[in-house]
Design an enzyme around this catalytic site. Structure first.
Site, PDB file in Angstrom:
ATOM      1  N   SER A  18       0.842  -1.202   0.000  1.00  0.00           N
ATOM      2  CA  SER A  18       0.000   0.000   0.000  1.00  0.00           C
ATOM      3  C   SER A  18       0.877   1.251   0.000  1.00  0.00           C
ATOM      4  CB  SER A  18      -0.877  -0.020   1.264  1.00  0.00           C
ATOM      5  OG  SER A  18      -1.664   1.141   1.366  1.00  0.00           O
ATOM      6  N   GLY A  19       0.274   2.360  -0.427  1.00  0.00           N
ATOM      7  CA  GLY A  19       0.822   3.701  -0.219  1.00  0.00           C
ATOM      8  C   GLY A  19       2.291   3.893  -0.549  1.00  0.00           C
ATOM      9  N   ILE A  20       3.014   4.454   0.397  1.00  0.00           N
ATOM     10  CA  ILE A  20       4.422   4.815   0.198  1.00  0.00           C
ATOM     11  C   ILE A  20       5.264   3.576  -0.086  1.00  0.00           C
ATOM     12  CG2 ILE A  20       6.461   5.754   1.363  1.00  0.00           C
ATOM     13  CD1 ILE A  20       4.509   7.660   2.883  1.00  0.00           C
ATOM     14  N   ASP A  67       4.108 -10.057   9.755  1.00  0.00           N
ATOM     15  CA  ASP A  67       3.576  -9.136  10.758  1.00  0.00           C
ATOM     16  C   ASP A  67       4.794  -8.599  11.497  1.00  0.00           C
ATOM     17  OD1 ASP A  67       2.602  -7.828  12.958  1.00  0.00           O
ATOM     18  OD2 ASP A  67       1.158  -9.384  13.517  1.00  0.00           O
ATOM     19  N   VAL A  68       5.102  -7.325  11.322  1.00  0.00           N
ATOM     20  CA  VAL A  68       6.357  -6.792  11.882  1.00  0.00           C
ATOM     21  C   VAL A  68       6.356  -6.757  13.406  1.00  0.00           C
ATOM     22  CG1 VAL A  68       6.920  -5.435   9.809  1.00  0.00           C
ATOM     23  CG2 VAL A  68       5.680  -4.341  11.714  1.00  0.00           C
ATOM     24  N   TYR A 161       1.850   8.247  18.085  1.00  0.00           N
ATOM     25  CA  TYR A 161       2.472   8.217  16.757  1.00  0.00           C
ATOM     26  C   TYR A 161       3.756   9.059  16.766  1.00  0.00           C
ATOM     27  CZ  TYR A 161       2.988   8.662  11.674  1.00  0.00           C
ATOM     28  OH  TYR A 161       3.473   8.633  10.386  1.00  0.00           O
ATOM     29  N   TRP A 255       9.362  26.488   8.337  1.00  0.00           N
ATOM     30  CA  TRP A 255       8.480  27.613   8.686  1.00  0.00           C
ATOM     31  C   TRP A 255       8.194  27.640  10.162  1.00  0.00           C
ATOM     32  CZ3 TRP A 255       3.986  28.215   4.572  1.00  0.00           C
ATOM     33  CH2 TRP A 255       4.314  29.281   3.709  1.00  0.00           C
TER      34      TRP A 255
HETATM   35  P1  NAP Z   1      -0.393   2.840   4.338  1.00  0.00           P
HETATM   36  O1  NAP Z   1      -0.837   3.096   2.937  1.00  0.00           O
HETATM   37  O2  NAP Z   1      -1.420   2.545   5.375  1.00  0.00           O
HETATM   38  O3  NAP Z   1       0.743   1.720   4.319  1.00  0.00           O
HETATM   39  C1  NAP Z   1       1.219   1.111   5.482  1.00  0.00           C
HETATM   40  C2  NAP Z   1       1.271  -0.391   5.251  1.00  0.00           C
HETATM   41  O4  NAP Z   1       1.847  -1.024   6.417  1.00  0.00           O
HETATM   42  C3  NAP Z   1      -0.134  -0.980   5.063  1.00  0.00           C
HETATM   43  O5  NAP Z   1      -0.158  -1.923   4.012  1.00  0.00           O
HETATM   44  C4  NAP Z   1      -0.370  -1.624   6.408  1.00  0.00           C
HETATM   45  O6  NAP Z   1      -1.351  -2.645   6.400  1.00  0.00           O
HETATM   46  C5  NAP Z   1       1.025  -2.147   6.714  1.00  0.00           C
HETATM   47  N1  NAP Z   1       1.126  -2.616   8.098  1.00  0.00           N
HETATM   48  C6  NAP Z   1       0.448  -2.187   9.187  1.00  0.00           C
HETATM   49  N2  NAP Z   1       0.733  -2.929  10.251  1.00  0.00           N
HETATM   50  C7  NAP Z   1       1.612  -3.869   9.851  1.00  0.00           C
HETATM   51  C8  NAP Z   1       2.246  -4.967  10.498  1.00  0.00           C
HETATM   52  N3  NAP Z   1       2.034  -5.236  11.802  1.00  0.00           N
HETATM   53  N4  NAP Z   1       3.085  -5.755   9.773  1.00  0.00           N
HETATM   54  C9  NAP Z   1       3.290  -5.509   8.465  1.00  0.00           C
HETATM   55  N5  NAP Z   1       2.698  -4.508   7.786  1.00  0.00           N
HETATM   56  C10 NAP Z   1       1.865  -3.693   8.471  1.00  0.00           C
HETATM   57  O7  NAP Z   1       0.371   4.133   4.895  1.00  0.00           O
HETATM   58  P2  NAP Z   1       1.508   5.069   4.233  1.00  0.00           P
HETATM   59  O8  NAP Z   1       0.984   6.451   4.306  1.00  0.00           O
HETATM   60  O9  NAP Z   1       2.003   4.514   2.962  1.00  0.00           O
HETATM   61  O10 NAP Z   1       2.632   4.948   5.370  1.00  0.00           O
HETATM   62  C11 NAP Z   1       3.841   4.242   5.171  1.00  0.00           C
HETATM   63  C12 NAP Z   1       4.843   4.727   6.216  1.00  0.00           C
HETATM   64  O11 NAP Z   1       5.107   6.120   6.008  1.00  0.00           O
HETATM   65  C13 NAP Z   1       4.352   4.589   7.655  1.00  0.00           C
HETATM   66  O12 NAP Z   1       5.428   4.176   8.489  1.00  0.00           O
HETATM   67  C14 NAP Z   1       3.920   6.015   8.000  1.00  0.00           C
HETATM   68  O13 NAP Z   1       3.962   6.271   9.384  1.00  0.00           O
HETATM   69  C15 NAP Z   1       4.953   6.808   7.230  1.00  0.00           C
HETATM   70  N6  NAP Z   1       4.560   8.197   6.959  1.00  0.00           N
HETATM   71  C16 NAP Z   1       3.407   8.474   6.273  1.00  0.00           C
HETATM   72  C17 NAP Z   1       3.068   9.812   6.031  1.00  0.00           C
HETATM   73  C18 NAP Z   1       1.836  10.193   5.262  1.00  0.00           C
HETATM   74  O14 NAP Z   1       1.496  11.388   5.265  1.00  0.00           O
HETATM   75  N7  NAP Z   1       1.149   9.280   4.586  1.00  0.00           N
HETATM   76  C19 NAP Z   1       3.895  10.830   6.503  1.00  0.00           C
HETATM   77  C20 NAP Z   1       5.051  10.500   7.211  1.00  0.00           C
HETATM   78  C21 NAP Z   1       5.376   9.181   7.432  1.00  0.00           C
HETATM   79  P3  NAP Z   1      -2.847  -2.242   6.935  1.00  0.00           P
HETATM   80  O15 NAP Z   1      -3.330  -1.157   6.004  1.00  0.00           O
HETATM   81  O16 NAP Z   1      -3.614  -3.520   6.802  1.00  0.00           O
HETATM   82  O17 NAP Z   1      -2.687  -1.751   8.337  1.00  0.00           O
END
Ligand code: NAP
Length: 255
Positions: A18-20, A67-68, A161, A255
């Site tokens: 997913s996502g990033i 599962d991390v 968080y 900022w």
């Molecule tokens: P995301 O789309 O929700 O992706 C996170 C992925 O990690 C999901 O597939 C999620 O699965 C998985 N995950 C959750 N718990 C897990 C576990 N126990 N074991 C293995 N995988 C697990 O979110 P994202 O926005 O891409 O975030 C990715 C990273 O970037 C995260 O660490 C987040 O904190 C960081 N980040 C995000 C942002 C932002 O604005 N989006 C900004 C700064 C940092 P589920 O969806 O099933 O939980």
């Protein structure tokens, strides 16, 4: 070009369904790496899609469920990667969760879940990855932290968080120092607000307009904006960098 060339290297990305994480896995493949796609079983469809995109980019991909928060699950996943590719060169620890609650009402189970995934999960991953990298003679670990490791997001109630991400940032420099003589580099990448499923949904719509106003570049980031930075940290381009934190946030923290 060769400074950013990952040809012949094998990488794993957690949260890559997913996502990033999905975009970073593809970005590493676009720069030559073969990939293990790690995510929860519930994200299998997303992980399979990531693997498909990596193969379309001409690289090998394998999906590994993990599962991390489970140390044994992480150890098995890293072992599966090494069995498939023969070695581990690059690891990007991106799995994470978010949750909001006023601090004075924060339920201990929510505190524990966020810390377990975001901080303890990153530690378990680093442990297993470093052991595999010692065998390979070295490697590069990139932990996805957040600008929330360094600032408090205005209007967001997420003490757990923010604490987890500050932990990831300092854990990163600590592990970098422990492993510096064994050629394993450890850095963190700290994104600002990035448009992904983590911050989508109706409850985020109004907040997102605020995030755009608060960001000097006037827009949220996209996962594409993080590809160059992660390739830099993974590749020889950053050979003299370890223990560092790379902020990619459209100027937000200035900022
Ligand atoms: P995301 O789309 O929700 O992706 C996170 C992925 O990690 C999901 O597939 C999620 O699965 C998985 N995950 C959750 N718990 C897990 C576990 N126990 N074991 C293995 N995988 C697990 O979110 P994202 O926005 O891409 O975030 C990715 C990273 O970037 C995260 O660490 C987040 O904190 C960081 N980040 C995000 C942002 C932002 O604005 N989006 C900004 C700064 C940092 P589920 O969806 O099933 O939980």
């Amino acid at each position: 070009m060769s400074l950013f060339d990952l040809s012949g290297r094998s990488a794993l990305v957690t949260g890559a369904g997913s996502g990033i994480g999905q975009r970073l896995a593809l970005g590493l493949a676009e720069h030559g790496a073969n990939l293990s796609i790690l995510d929860l079983p519930v994200q299998r469809n997303g992980s399979d899609r990531t693997a498909e995109m990596v193969r379309e980019a001409g690289r090998d991909a394998v999906v590994i469920e993990v599962d991390v928060t489970d140390r044994q699950s992480v150890a098995s996943a890293v072992q599966s990667h090494v069995e498939h590719f023969g070695r581990l060169d690059v690891a990007v620890n991106c799995a994470g969760v978010n949750h909001s609650s006023p601090a004075e009402e924060l339920d201990p189970s929510d505190w524990k879940r966020v810390i377990d995934v975001n901080l303890t999960g990153v530690f378990y991953c680093c442990q297993s990855e470093a052991r595999a990298m010692f065998e390979a003679g070295g490697g590069s670990i990139v932990n996805i932290a957040s600008m929330s490791a360094s600032i408090v997001n205005r209007g967001l109630l997420q003490a757990h968080y923010n604490a987890s991400k500050a932990g990831v940032k300092h854990l990163t420099s600590t592990l970098a120092m422990e492993w510096v003589a064994r050629n394993v580099r450890v850095n963190s990448l700290s994104p600002g607000y990035i448009m992904t499923p983590m911050i989508s949904g109706p409850e985020w719509a109004e907040k997102i307009r605020g995030f755009e106003d608060q960001t000097p570049m006037g827009r949220l980031g996209t996962p594409d904006d993080l590809v160059g930075p992660v390739v830099f940290l993974a590749a020889d381009a950053s050979a003299y960098m370890t223990g560092g934190d790379l902020l990619i946030e459209g100027g937000f923290t200035s900022w």
